[in-house]
Design a protein around this motif. Structure first.
Motif, PDB file in Angstrom:
ATOM      1  N   ASP A   8     -15.915  -2.916 -19.858  1.00  0.00           N
ATOM      2  CA  ASP A   8     -16.314  -1.342 -20.296  1.00  0.00           C
ATOM      3  C   ASP A   8     -15.181  -1.380 -20.713  1.00  0.00           C
ATOM      4  N   LEU A   9     -14.227  -0.252 -21.967  1.00  0.00           N
ATOM      5  CA  LEU A   9     -13.873  -0.125 -21.735  1.00  0.00           C
ATOM      6  C   LEU A   9     -14.053   2.218 -22.012  1.00  0.00           C
ATOM      7  N   PRO A  10     -13.295   2.651 -21.965  1.00  0.00           N
ATOM      8  CA  PRO A  10     -13.435   4.445 -22.685  1.00  0.00           C
ATOM      9  C   PRO A  10     -12.935   4.530 -23.871  1.00  0.00           C
ATOM     10  N   THR A  11     -14.230   4.981 -24.261  1.00  0.00           N
ATOM     11  CA  THR A  11     -14.325   5.941 -25.748  1.00  0.00           C
ATOM     12  C   THR A  11     -14.329   7.147 -26.255  1.00  0.00           C
ATOM     13  N   GLU A  12     -13.774   7.929 -25.244  1.00  0.00           N
ATOM     14  CA  GLU A  12     -13.775   9.403 -25.072  1.00  0.00           C
ATOM     15  C   GLU A  12     -12.545   9.775 -25.977  1.00  0.00           C
ATOM     16  N   THR A  13     -11.657   9.354 -26.183  1.00  0.00           N
ATOM     17  CA  THR A  13     -10.668  10.089 -27.683  1.00  0.00           C
ATOM     18  C   THR A  13     -10.803   8.966 -28.475  1.00  0.00           C
ATOM     19  N   ALA A  14      -9.713   9.270 -29.524  1.00  0.00           N
ATOM     20  CA  ALA A  14      -9.304   8.225 -30.391  1.00  0.00           C
ATOM     21  C   ALA A  14      -8.932   7.553 -29.876  1.00  0.00           C
ATOM     22  N   LYS A  15      -7.452   8.048 -29.062  1.00  0.00           N
ATOM     23  CA  LYS A  15      -6.715   6.362 -28.857  1.00  0.00           C
ATOM     24  C   LYS A  15      -7.764   5.590 -27.831  1.00  0.00           C
ATOM     25  N   ASP A  16      -8.532   6.004 -27.332  1.00  0.00           N
ATOM     26  CA  ASP A  16      -9.596   4.896 -26.560  1.00  0.00           C
ATOM     27  C   ASP A  16     -10.108   3.536 -27.519  1.00  0.00           C
ATOM     28  N   ARG A  17     -10.663   5.080 -28.821  1.00  0.00           N
ATOM     29  CA  ARG A  17     -11.634   4.210 -29.567  1.00  0.00           C
ATOM     30  C   ARG A  17     -10.165   2.885 -29.854  1.00  0.00           C
ATOM     31  N   LYS A  18      -9.108   3.151 -31.071  1.00  0.00           N
ATOM     32  CA  LYS A  18      -8.208   2.768 -31.030  1.00  0.00           C
ATOM     33  C   LYS A  18      -7.373   1.712 -30.723  1.00  0.00           C
ATOM     34  N   ASN A  19      -7.555   1.292 -28.793  1.00  0.00           N
ATOM     35  CA  ASN A  19      -7.455   0.617 -28.463  1.00  0.00           C
ATOM     36  C   ASN A  19      -8.769  -0.611 -27.813  1.00  0.00           C
ATOM     37  N   TYR A  20     -10.324   0.377 -28.054  1.00  0.00           N
ATOM     38  CA  TYR A  20     -10.849  -0.717 -27.535  1.00  0.00           C
ATOM     39  C   TYR A  20     -11.086  -1.046 -29.747  1.00  0.00           C
ATOM     40  N   ALA A  21     -11.378  -1.266 -30.300  1.00  0.00           N
ATOM     41  CA  ALA A  21     -11.442  -1.905 -31.518  1.00  0.00           C
ATOM     42  C   ALA A  21     -10.061  -3.209 -32.090  1.00  0.00           C
ATOM     43  N   LYS A  22      -8.837  -2.827 -31.219  1.00  0.00           N
ATOM     44  CA  LYS A  22      -7.518  -3.254 -31.466  1.00  0.00           C
ATOM     45  C   LYS A  22      -8.180  -4.728 -30.418  1.00  0.00           C
ATOM     46  N   PHE A  23      -9.048  -4.458 -29.335  1.00  0.00           N
ATOM     47  CA  PHE A  23      -9.167  -5.398 -28.193  1.00  0.00           C
ATOM     48  C   PHE A  23      -9.474  -6.096 -28.899  1.00  0.00           C
ATOM     49  N   ARG A  24     -10.799  -5.977 -29.609  1.00  0.00           N
ATOM     50  CA  ARG A  24     -11.968  -6.495 -30.077  1.00  0.00           C
ATOM     51  C   ARG A  24     -12.017  -7.723 -31.063  1.00  0.00           C
ATOM     52  N   LYS A  25     -11.361  -6.685 -32.366  1.00  0.00           N
ATOM     53  CA  LYS A  25     -10.590  -7.004 -32.671  1.00  0.00           C
ATOM     54  C   LYS A  25      -9.028  -8.915 -32.607  1.00  0.00           C
ATOM     55  N   GLN A  26      -8.824  -8.389 -31.637  1.00  0.00           N
ATOM     56  CA  GLN A  26      -7.653  -9.769 -30.788  1.00  0.00           C
ATOM     57  C   GLN A  26      -8.416 -10.335 -30.962  1.00  0.00           C
ATOM     58  N   LEU A  27      -9.649 -10.111 -29.553  1.00  0.00           N
ATOM     59  CA  LEU A  27     -10.503 -11.753 -29.534  1.00  0.00           C
ATOM     60  C   LEU A  27     -10.869 -12.528 -30.366  1.00  0.00           C
ATOM     61  N   ARG A  28     -11.722 -11.790 -31.504  1.00  0.00           N
ATOM     62  CA  ARG A  28     -12.122 -12.329 -32.731  1.00  0.00           C
ATOM     63  C   ARG A  28     -10.813 -13.062 -32.972  1.00  0.00           C
ATOM     64  N   GLU A  29      -9.685 -12.843 -33.512  1.00  0.00           N
ATOM     65  CA  GLU A  29      -9.040 -13.470 -34.273  1.00  0.00           C
ATOM     66  C   GLU A  29      -8.763 -14.365 -33.762  1.00  0.00           C
ATOM     67  N   ASP A  30      -8.711 -14.776 -31.680  1.00  0.00           N
ATOM     68  CA  ASP A  30      -8.651 -16.231 -31.281  1.00  0.00           C
ATOM     69  C   ASP A  30      -9.169 -16.690 -30.803  1.00  0.00           C
ATOM     70  N   GLY A  31     -10.178 -16.478 -31.848  1.00  0.00           N
ATOM     71  CA  GLY A  31     -11.570 -17.244 -31.754  1.00  0.00           C
ATOM     72  C   GLY A  31     -13.018 -17.129 -30.743  1.00  0.00           C
ATOM     73  N   PHE A  32     -13.049 -16.026 -30.123  1.00  0.00           N
ATOM     74  CA  PHE A  32     -14.315 -16.008 -29.660  1.00  0.00           C
ATOM     75  C   PHE A  32     -14.958 -14.823 -30.326  1.00  0.00           C
ATOM     76  N   THR A  33     -16.522 -15.331 -29.104  1.00  0.00           N
ATOM     77  CA  THR A  33     -17.462 -14.949 -30.487  1.00  0.00           C
ATOM     78  C   THR A  33     -18.600 -13.780 -29.944  1.00  0.00           C
ATOM     79  N   MET A  34     -18.793 -12.914 -30.359  1.00  0.00           N
ATOM     80  CA  MET A  34     -19.324 -11.357 -29.925  1.00  0.00           C
ATOM     81  C   MET A  34     -21.076 -11.932 -29.858  1.00  0.00           C
ATOM     82  N   LEU A  35     -21.541 -12.490 -28.306  1.00  0.00           N
ATOM     83  CA  LEU A  35     -22.238 -12.769 -27.850  1.00  0.00           C
ATOM     84  C   LEU A  35     -23.375 -11.444 -27.199  1.00  0.00           C
TER      85      LEU A  35
END
Length: 101
Positions: A8-35
């Motif tokens: 559960d990550l904050p998405t209030e600011t543009a920087k928060d959204r960027k961190n959220y997107a980066k975290f999700r992208k790195q999970l996918r790159e490590d072989g995780f799949t969105m459930l």
């Protein structure tokens, strides 16, 4: 062994959204799949391999928000019940209890 990362990550600011997107992208790159949104899963053939991927997740943790990592066995994963939509079905009759002397 399965690793489940939920967050559960904050998405209030543009920087928060960027961190959220980066975290999700790195999970996918490590072989995780969105459930589900904010829930990612990855199969690991052994506990040692799960350790490696857990450490990778720990290295990419965003600066704010909550992240959880859950490990479950293949057997536990096989017991998950999923529902897509809602379909009403009549309940089955409960079996009668037998008494043995």
């Amino acid at each position: 062994m399965w690793l489940i990362v939920y967050f559960d990550l904050p998405t209030e600011t543009a920087k928060d959204r960027k961190n959220y997107a980066k975290f999700r992208k790195q999970l996918r790159e490590d072989g995780f799949t969105m459930l589900q949104f904010s829930v990612y899963i990855r199969h690991c053939p052994s506990a040692e391999n799960a350790d490696v991927h857990q450490k990778r997740v720990e290295k990419i943790l965003p600066p704010a928000g909550n992240v959880g990592i859950l490990r479950i066995t293949d057997k536990q994963y096989g017991n998950i019940v999923n529902f897509w939509g809602r379909k009403e079905e009549p309940l089955a009759q409960a079996p009668q209890q037998l008494e043995l002397f």
